[in-house]
Design an enzyme around this catalytic site. Structure first.
Site, PDB file in Angstrom:
ATOM      1  N   ASN A 334      38.454  56.471  18.795  1.00  0.00           N
ATOM      2  CA  ASN A 334      36.995  56.474  18.899  1.00  0.00           C
ATOM      3  C   ASN A 334      36.361  56.687  17.522  1.00  0.00           C
ATOM      4  O   ASN A 334      35.616  57.638  17.287  1.00  0.00           O
ATOM      5  CB  ASN A 334      36.529  57.549  19.881  1.00  0.00           C
ATOM      6  CG  ASN A 334      35.175  57.236  20.480  1.00  0.00           C
ATOM      7  OD1 ASN A 334      34.508  56.275  20.075  1.00  0.00           O
ATOM      8  ND2 ASN A 334      34.753  58.044  21.431  1.00  0.00           N
ATOM      9  N   HIS A 365      29.630  64.690  25.615  1.00  0.00           N
ATOM     10  CA  HIS A 365      30.429  64.034  26.638  1.00  0.00           C
ATOM     11  C   HIS A 365      29.880  64.270  28.034  1.00  0.00           C
ATOM     12  O   HIS A 365      29.957  63.377  28.881  1.00  0.00           O
ATOM     13  CB  HIS A 365      31.875  64.518  26.572  1.00  0.00           C
ATOM     14  CG  HIS A 365      32.723  63.726  25.638  1.00  0.00           C
ATOM     15  ND1 HIS A 365      32.859  64.043  24.312  1.00  0.00           N
ATOM     16  CD2 HIS A 365      33.462  62.609  25.829  1.00  0.00           C
ATOM     17  CE1 HIS A 365      33.656  63.163  23.730  1.00  0.00           C
ATOM     18  NE2 HIS A 365      34.032  62.280  24.619  1.00  0.00           N
TER      19      HIS A 365
END
Length: 467
Positions: A334, A365
């Protein structure tokens, strides 16, 4: 210090998975049309902005229905902050408002509407929009408030020298290429792509060397797009075949634990995590292919003259699977989110930036407790990995044989550390995560013993090798 897994929960519900894949395949085909028929030499940046934005809204409405209005509300609130507050503190206000609205949506979706289910997970795209808005706010602050000599080389290139128009702002946040799965990119890179300047010489790297060489003709992304689409197909096949047979949830099943020895449990955990990662490979690689097909993502030329299309790539699969350190794994996973965390938090936080970065990643998140357990564990594992590397690595540099032994040990330990850290992220809830931790205490004990004995055994190996 970066995050481990990004929300690609769109693939966790069958209906959402179908919608997502259909929309992304449509975006891939549209991207070729966008590059060929709306090329900067044939049309104005205004038209390209309008088309990219309208197509993005269409895909968002198709996937999420009226939940997609949250994308406009979040973007509108942040743009209002940019316009009506002073540049001196605008980046801080944007950060709080954007992240706060994202957190509000995540909490209500999880705890008010549908805990543990991923139907209409509209917060996934909002996570990418949050990255873009906050990055842009800091880039505007750097460009309009800070002196040139106070900026790092990368910050000089990223700095935005004028306030974007509303159309440019919405196009950057909600274009069809990145509305569903990103990746995040800098505002300057996106505008250069829209205006047809993305094939000019790149900015200087931190070492002062120019990234890329200038060529007059536009390089073709066809070869890279085909390779990435093939990678997507292979990744999806591995995920559907292997992970379906080896779900992570089985590691806390009482029957499974009672009927299998500990080493089988560890092997199963590794295979399960290995089979889970291709889901993210599929999502991120397809998103990268869409951007490349539109002509976005060019990053100069290789030594053999072939174009590189990895400017906004989100992962390097081989480096992930063969990582020999926790840091190496995270540096290749990522990537664009890692850069966002680095630019808005790690480089700017005056106190304990590592912990602050992990905390921001957890908040970004979502609201599931498993996310916080993962990132708290990540802080501890990162600190431990640094200490072990500092105290142990120098004992293995005496010969190629010892270095090979070191690489094998660190590869295995890195994979186990990642598995142990990420399981709560997959399980989501506190109860199952704590059950997993309690079941793996003997594994942790053996790791502690090995780490304690390692320096002494290494010195003995070194002496024997020398003699």
């Amino acid at each position: 210090a970066v995050n481990f897994l990004s929300s690609s929960s769109t693939l966790s519900s069958p209906q959402n998975a179908v919608n997502f894949v259909v929309c992304q395949l449509f975006a891939l085909v549209t991207a070729f049309w966008f590059r060929l028929y709306l090329h900067p030499s044939k049309t104005s940046p205004f038209i390209r902005h309008v088309v990219a934005t309208l197509l993005g809204f269409y895909l968002a409405l198709f996937c999420f229905g009226w939940y997609a209005l949250h994308f406009l509300v979040q973007s509108g609130l942040a743009y209002g902050v940019m316009i009506f507050t002073g540049v001196e503190h605008m980046h801080k206000y944007c950060f709080v408002v954007t992240l706060g609205y994202l957190s509000f949506c995540q909490v209500t979706r999880v705890y008010v509407f549908d805990y543990g289910m991923y139907s209409a997970d509209f917060t996934g795209p909002m996570m990418v929009i949050t990255q873009k808005i906050t990055s842009l706010a800091f880039e505007i602050h750097d460009g309009l408030m800070k002196r040139e000599e106070h900026l790092k080389p990368s910050q000089k290139y990223l700095a935005v020298r004028k306030m974007p128009s509303l159309l440019e702002y919405l196009s950057y946040n909600c274009n069809f290429m990145g509305i569903l799965a990103g990746p995040t990119c800098s505002y300057n890179d996106y505008v250069a792509f829209i205006e047809g300047r993305c094939y000019e010489p790149k900015h200087l790297e931190s070492n002062g060397k120019e990234n890329g060489k200038f060529k007059q003709s536009d390089p073709s992304p066809k070869r890279d797009v085909i390779q990435k689409v093939c990678t997507c197909a292979l990744s999806l096949m591995v995920y559907l075949v292997i992970y379906t047979a080896c779900p992570t949830e089985r590691v806390i099943d009482d029957t499974f634990m009672a009927s299998n020895p500990f080493y089988i449990q560890v092997l199963y955990l590794y295979i399960s995590m290995l089979a889970l990662r291709p889901k993210y490979y599929f999502v991120w690689t397809l998103a990268d292919a869409i951007n490349n097909a539109a002509g976005f993502g060019f990053n100069g030329y290789n030594t053999d003259g072939t174009p590189k299309w990895d400017r906004i790539s989100n992962l390097r699969i081989l480096n992930i699977e063969f990582a020999t350190s926790f840091k190496m794994f995270l540096d290749n996973w990522n990537i664009q989110t890692a850069l966002w965390l680095k630019r808005v938090c790690y480089e700017r936080c005056p106190y304990n930036p590592t912990a602050a970065t992990f905390l921001l990643s957890a908040i970004w998140h979502g609201a599931y407790p498993g996310y916080y357990l993962t990132f708290i564990t990540g802080i501890v594992v990162t600190m431990a990995a640094r200490a072990v590397r500092h105290n142990v690595r120098q004992h293995f540099l005496g010969s190629a044989t010892l270095k090979l032994i070191y690489d094998m040990i660190t590869w295995f330990s890195t994979q186990m550390a990642i598995c142990y850290t990420v399981v709560p992220f997959v399980l989501l809830a506190v109860g199952p995560s704590l059950k997993f931790y309690s079941n793996t205490q003997k594994y942790i004990l053996w790791v502690k013993i090995i780490i304690f004995l390692m320096p002494k055994n290494i010195r003995m190996l070194s002496k024997d090798h020398v003699s």
